[in-house]
Design a protein around this motif. Structure first.
Motif, PDB file in Angstrom:
ATOM      1  N   LEU A  44       9.767-119.921  30.326  1.00 29.00           N
ATOM      2  CA  LEU A  44      11.096-119.883  29.709  1.00 29.00           C
ATOM      3  C   LEU A  44      11.354-121.125  28.850  1.00 29.00           C
ATOM      4  O   LEU A  44      11.927-121.031  27.760  1.00 29.00           O
ATOM      5  CB  LEU A  44      12.187-119.758  30.771  1.00 29.00           C
ATOM      6  N   ARG A  45      10.921-122.285  29.337  1.00 27.38           N
ATOM      7  CA  ARG A  45      11.174-123.518  28.563  1.00 27.38           C
ATOM      8  C   ARG A  45      10.368-123.534  27.274  1.00 27.38           C
ATOM      9  O   ARG A  45      10.819-124.027  26.245  1.00 27.38           O
ATOM     10  CB  ARG A  45      10.888-124.754  29.417  1.00 27.38           C
ATOM     11  N   LYS A  46       9.171-122.986  27.332  1.00 22.89           N
ATOM     12  CA  LYS A  46       8.328-122.918  26.138  1.00 22.89           C
ATOM     13  C   LYS A  46       9.017-122.045  25.060  1.00 22.89           C
ATOM     14  O   LYS A  46       9.079-122.417  23.888  1.00 22.89           O
ATOM     15  CB  LYS A  46       6.986-122.302  26.543  1.00 22.89           C
ATOM     16  N   VAL A  47       9.541-120.929  25.483  1.00 25.18           N
ATOM     17  CA  VAL A  47      10.264-120.058  24.551  1.00 25.18           C
ATOM     18  C   VAL A  47      11.522-120.767  24.052  1.00 25.18           C
ATOM     19  O   VAL A  47      11.888-120.661  22.880  1.00 25.18           O
ATOM     20  CB  VAL A  47      10.606-118.699  25.210  1.00 25.18           C
ATOM     21  N   GLY A  48      12.137-121.520  24.945  1.00 26.65           N
ATOM     22  CA  GLY A  48      13.326-122.284  24.581  1.00 26.65           C
ATOM     23  C   GLY A  48      13.044-123.294  23.475  1.00 26.65           C
ATOM     24  O   GLY A  48      13.866-123.492  22.574  1.00 26.65           O
ATOM     25  N   GLN A  49      11.875-123.922  23.547  1.00 29.57           N
ATOM     26  CA  GLN A  49      11.502-124.876  22.493  1.00 29.57           C
ATOM     27  C   GLN A  49      11.344-124.158  21.160  1.00 29.57           C
ATOM     28  O   GLN A  49      11.736-124.665  20.114  1.00 29.57           O
ATOM     29  CB  GLN A  49      10.194-125.591  22.860  1.00 29.57           C
ATOM     30  N   TRP A  50      10.766-122.979  21.204  1.00 28.76           N
ATOM     31  CA  TRP A  50      10.627-122.191  19.981  1.00 28.76           C
ATOM     32  C   TRP A  50      12.011-121.862  19.402  1.00 28.76           C
ATOM     33  O   TRP A  50      12.240-121.936  18.189  1.00 28.76           O
ATOM     34  CB  TRP A  50       9.828-120.906  20.269  1.00 28.76           C
ATOM     35  N   LEU A  51      12.930-121.534  20.298  1.00 30.70           N
ATOM     36  CA  LEU A  51      14.282-121.180  19.843  1.00 30.70           C
ATOM     37  C   LEU A  51      15.027-122.381  19.262  1.00 30.70           C
ATOM     38  O   LEU A  51      15.887-122.219  18.392  1.00 30.70           O
ATOM     39  CB  LEU A  51      15.085-120.554  20.990  1.00 30.70           C
ATOM     40  N   LYS A  52      14.734-123.569  19.754  1.00 25.20           N
ATOM     41  CA  LYS A  52      15.383-124.767  19.202  1.00 25.20           C
ATOM     42  C   LYS A  52      15.106-124.867  17.711  1.00 25.20           C
ATOM     43  O   LYS A  52      15.955-125.255  16.920  1.00 25.20           O
ATOM     44  CB  LYS A  52      14.856-126.028  19.902  1.00 25.20           C
ATOM     45  N   VAL A  53      13.888-124.500  17.325  1.00 28.88           N
ATOM     46  CA  VAL A  53      13.496-124.555  15.914  1.00 28.88           C
ATOM     47  C   VAL A  53      13.943-123.303  15.156  1.00 28.88           C
ATOM     48  O   VAL A  53      14.392-123.383  14.020  1.00 28.88           O
ATOM     49  CB  VAL A  53      11.949-124.696  15.806  1.00 28.88           C
ATOM     50  N   ASN A  54      13.820-122.145  15.817  1.00 30.62           N
ATOM     51  CA  ASN A  54      13.964-120.875  15.100  1.00 30.62           C
ATOM     52  C   ASN A  54      15.183-120.044  15.499  1.00 30.62           C
ATOM     53  O   ASN A  54      15.329-118.900  15.049  1.00 30.62           O
ATOM     54  CB  ASN A  54      12.692-120.040  15.304  1.00 30.62           C
ATOM     55  N   GLY A  55      16.035-120.632  16.345  1.00 26.64           N
ATOM     56  CA  GLY A  55      17.177-119.896  16.880  1.00 26.64           C
ATOM     57  C   GLY A  55      18.099-119.310  15.816  1.00 26.64           C
ATOM     58  O   GLY A  55      18.697-118.251  16.024  1.00 26.64           O
ATOM     59  N   GLU A  56      18.161-119.983  14.681  1.00 27.63           N
ATOM     60  CA  GLU A  56      18.996-119.490  13.573  1.00 27.63           C
ATOM     61  C   GLU A  56      18.646-118.042  13.211  1.00 27.63           C
ATOM     62  O   GLU A  56      19.507-117.272  12.775  1.00 27.63           O
ATOM     63  CB  GLU A  56      18.760-120.410  12.357  1.00 27.63           C
ATOM     64  N   ALA A  57      17.367-117.683  13.418  1.00 26.32           N
ATOM     65  CA  ALA A  57      16.901-116.343  13.044  1.00 26.32           C
ATOM     66  C   ALA A  57      17.108-115.319  14.158  1.00 26.32           C
ATOM     67  O   ALA A  57      16.761-114.148  14.002  1.00 26.32           O
ATOM     68  CB  ALA A  57      15.423-116.393  12.675  1.00 26.32           C
ATOM     69  N   VAL A  58      17.663-115.775  15.290  1.00 31.07           N
ATOM     70  CA  VAL A  58      17.843-114.871  16.432  1.00 31.07           C
ATOM     71  C   VAL A  58      19.333-114.710  16.781  1.00 31.07           C
ATOM     72  O   VAL A  58      19.883-113.611  16.743  1.00 31.07           O
ATOM     73  CB  VAL A  58      17.059-115.364  17.668  1.00 31.07           C
ATOM     74  N   TYR A  59      19.990-115.829  17.133  1.00 36.79           N
ATOM     75  CA  TYR A  59      21.394-115.754  17.558  1.00 36.79           C
ATOM     76  C   TYR A  59      22.262-115.226  16.417  1.00 36.79           C
ATOM     77  O   TYR A  59      22.204-115.729  15.303  1.00 36.79           O
ATOM     78  CB  TYR A  59      21.902-117.133  17.985  1.00 36.79           C
ATOM     79  N   GLY A  60      23.038-114.225  16.731  1.00 36.42           N
ATOM     80  CA  GLY A  60      23.958-113.675  15.733  1.00 36.42           C
ATOM     81  C   GLY A  60      23.281-112.918  14.609  1.00 36.42           C
ATOM     82  O   GLY A  60      23.930-112.529  13.641  1.00 36.42           O
ATOM     83  N   ALA A  61      21.967-112.709  14.728  1.00 31.98           N
ATOM     84  CA  ALA A  61      21.242-112.024  13.646  1.00 31.98           C
ATOM     85  C   ALA A  61      21.276-110.507  13.844  1.00 31.98           C
ATOM     86  O   ALA A  61      21.315-110.020  14.972  1.00 31.98           O
ATOM     87  CB  ALA A  61      19.804-112.515  13.585  1.00 31.98           C
ATOM     88  N   GLY A  62      21.239-109.791  12.738  1.00 30.93           N
ATOM     89  CA  GLY A  62      21.254-108.329  12.777  1.00 30.93           C
ATOM     90  C   GLY A  62      19.854-107.749  12.624  1.00 30.93           C
ATOM     91  O   GLY A  62      18.890-108.488  12.407  1.00 30.93           O
ATOM     92  N   PRO A  63      19.744-106.416  12.719  1.00 26.24           N
ATOM     93  CA  PRO A  63      18.438-105.757  12.661  1.00 26.24           C
ATOM     94  C   PRO A  63      17.838-105.724  11.253  1.00 26.24           C
ATOM     95  O   PRO A  63      18.505-106.030  10.271  1.00 26.24           O
ATOM     96  CB  PRO A  63      18.742-104.335  13.139  1.00 26.24           C
ATOM     97  N   THR A  64      16.597-105.349  11.181  1.00 24.74           N
ATOM     98  CA  THR A  64      15.866-105.236   9.922  1.00 24.74           C
ATOM     99  C   THR A  64      16.468-104.157   9.019  1.00 24.74           C
ATOM    100  O   THR A  64      16.922-103.126   9.509  1.00 24.74           O
ATOM    101  CB  THR A  64      14.386-104.886  10.186  1.00 24.74           C
ATOM    102  N   PRO A  65      16.455-104.382   7.702  1.00 20.96           N
ATOM    103  CA  PRO A  65      16.867-103.309   6.797  1.00 20.96           C
ATOM    104  C   PRO A  65      15.675-102.391   6.474  1.00 20.96           C
ATOM    105  O   PRO A  65      15.843-101.407   5.775  1.00 20.96           O
ATOM    106  CB  PRO A  65      17.317-104.066   5.544  1.00 20.96           C
ATOM    107  N   PHE A  66      14.485-102.736   6.948  1.00 22.09           N
ATOM    108  CA  PHE A  66      13.276-101.953   6.622  1.00 22.09           C
ATOM    109  C   PHE A  66      12.959-100.967   7.746  1.00 22.09           C
ATOM    110  O   PHE A  66      13.698-100.032   7.953  1.00 22.09           O
ATOM    111  CB  PHE A  66      12.096-102.884   6.318  1.00 22.09           C
TER     112      PHE A  66
END
Ligand code: H79
Length: 527
Positions: A404-426
């Motif tokens: 979980l912490r490893k994934v958490g580190q990834w989210l620290k960098v890339n969370g902008e693309a996950v939290y509050g993000a919507g689905p693909t248009p493709f």
């Protein structure tokens, strides 16, 4: 549409059955009243018997009908496999939804935090952590929290676990901190699972962690404080229908006989509803109540819960497994849909192969897999509720914590693309069911078309790359890309765009170990 029609037809059948059964009782009662006064006593007896019989009949019929209705849904959701034909048709991961219901879910202000949260921590913790998958020297197959059922342990025997439950290493601060480090925005913990043991102080039943164990503390109270401190939404799982400790709860047929003979409403009235009232009133504002396996539930029974939740905590969400319409839908356990799904929904999932702790389950999903699943689900419009099963000492297994912490580190960098993000248009990136390859259960294997996924925010596309190509090519993009860069290092990337095809040049090496995310700023349509 067809589903709801069938349901309402069934319901009126249930109602008719209940009314008919009651009428029989009343007719018998009225008829006996006209008999001679000297027969009063035997009349009374006859009345009693007739009423009892009518009640039993009504119970049986109501329960059977409710069961049929709920079972279909529950089986589909929980992935239960009974009477499987040799080549079963692929089961959908999630119940379909009408456009009206999808809009109702999406536009509900109550679900706003949840739609944005995307990632939550599920915790299955209870007495079953003591046997941890082994009963009387035998390893019991299947999910750990089902051990009482799978080993058909009598209530009198299982109950004795409470006297041994003393999780002295439990530390609410550490659990909440793990959720925060993991980048999870909500925490959903079992306040009572199917075994019927309440993990909170309850007036409605002495079979609870404060009154029945040497531990005597209320871990949910401690978690309330720890979560509030960190802005993590606290949510409670509550098994409203199955309760293997109670004679009239659903599920325990080895002590109490078949479910269709039970006075299920007595159990709801005397335990489930009072306990749900307790969790709604004693732990501050809850993010949601997570109900499960709606056996014996019907819309009228579900409505009693819904009414209580709405009255006591109007902002508290109700998940999709109560037995009526919830605020959002769950997929089947561990089931990820193949395509974008409209509305609000969540995938409840295990980090190994069990929910409740099993000492010998080391089948951990690796961080790269979890990141893929989180992004895959988000790119289809859903949430990921990922489970850990703490030990009887109150410790979350170290491998779970590390993952979980490893994934958490990834989210620290890339969370902008996950939290509050919507689905693909493709959608071309998802793939399809294989026509030739089957898994162990004989179900067709899902073959991913691309090793990337897309999430969106207004004016932005996020491309999550799970392998590292020389360049990234995307067809069907309608807007005009004005800027491209990796979230990991913010350096601008070269790109070209013509006739709906975008090509982004990538550096030789991926910026991180797990997925790398390209942010594209786009003007015009799509996203
Ligand atoms: O709380 C977790 C599970 O305990 C619960 N839902 C998740 C979130 C759940 N309840 N029922 N199910 C899942 C379906 C369970 C099916 C099985 Fe079995 C239990 C398969 C093996 C053990 C029941 C007993 C069906 C076959 C044997």
């Amino acid at each position: 549409m067809r589903n709801s029609t069938t349901r309402s037809v069934r319901q009126s059948v249930v109602l008719q059955a209940v009314i008919a059964a009651l009428l029989i009782g009343v007719t018998v009662a009225v008829a006996t009243r006209f008999k001679a006064a000297g027969q009063q006593q035997s009349n009374q007896q006859a009345n009693q018997q007739a009423n009892q019989q009518a009640n039993q009949q009504a119970n049986q019929q109501a329960n059977q009908q409710a069961n049929q209705q709920a079972n279909q849904q529950a089986n589909q959701q929980a992935g239960q496999q009974t009477n499987q034909p040799a080549t079963p048709p692929p089961r959908p991961a999630i119940t379909t939804v009408s456009p009206e219901d999808a809009a109702r879910e999406t536009n509900n202000p109550r679900s706003k935090w949840f739609r944005e949260a995307k990632y939550g921590l599920f915790i299955h913790w209870g007495l079953y952590a003591i046997p941890a998958g082994t009963w009387k020297g035998q390893q019991i197959p299947g999910i750990g929290e089902w051990i009482m059922n799978r080993a058909k342990v009598p209530v009198k025997e299982y109950e004795q676990l409470a006297a041994q439950f003393n999780p002295v290493k439990f530390n609410a601060e550490e659990w909440a901190q793990l959720a925060q480090d993991a980048g999870m925005k909500y925490l959903t913990i079992t306040s009572k699972h199917h075994d019927g043991f309440a993990m909170f102080k309850s007036q409605a039943s002495k079979y609870n962690i404060v009154d029945a164990t040497p531990f005597k503390r209320d871990p949910l109270k401690e978690l309330q404080a720890a979560c509030a401190k960190r802005g993590i939404k606290l949510c409670f799982y509550y098994s409203q229908a199955q309760d293997w400790h109670e004679p009239n709860g659903a599920g325990n047929t080895w002590d109490f006989g078949p479910d269709d003979q039970k006075d299920f409403d007595q159990y709801l009235r005397d335990k489930a509803l009072p306990q749900v009232r307790e969790i709604l009133t004693q732990y501050g504002p809850l993010g949601m109540i997570w109900f499960d396996t709606p056996r014996l539930m019907n819309e009228q029974r579900a409505e009693q819960f819904t009414k209580m939740v709405r009255e006591l905590q109007p902002d508290c969400l109700i998940n999709g497994r109560l037995g009526g319409k919830g605020d959002y839908r769950s997929t089947g356990d561990n089931r990820i849909p193949d395509q974008v799904v409209p509305g609000v929904w969540e995938v409840p999932a295990t980090i190994n192969d069990t929910w409740g702790y099993k000492s010998y389950d080391d089948h951990w999903k690796q961080p790269a897999d979890i990141v893929f699943k989180l992004v895959d689900i988000a790119s289809k419009g859903g949430n990921y509720l990922l489970n850990v099963g703490p030990t009887a000492e109150g410790v979350i297994p170290q491998p779970s914590q590390d993952i979980l912490r490893k994934v958490g580190q990834w989210l620290k960098v890339n969370g902008e693309a996950v939290y509050g993000a919507g689905p693909t248009p493709f959608g071309q990136e998802f793939g399809k069911l294989s026509e030739t390859k089957k898994d162990q259960r004989g179900q067709p294997v899902f073959e991913q078309a691309k090793e990337w996924r897309v999430t969106t925010k207004p004016g932005r596309l996020y491309i999550h790359l799970f392998t590292w190509p020389k360049e990234f090519a995307l067809e069907g993009l309608k807007g005009k890309v004005t800027k491209a860069y990796l979230l990991a290092d913010s350096k601008a990337l070269k790109f070209s765009q013509s006739e709906g095809k975008l090509v982004v040049q990538l550096p030789d090496k991926a910026p991180g170990e797990l997925a790398s995310v390209i942010r594209l700023d786009v003007s015009g349509v799509n996203p």
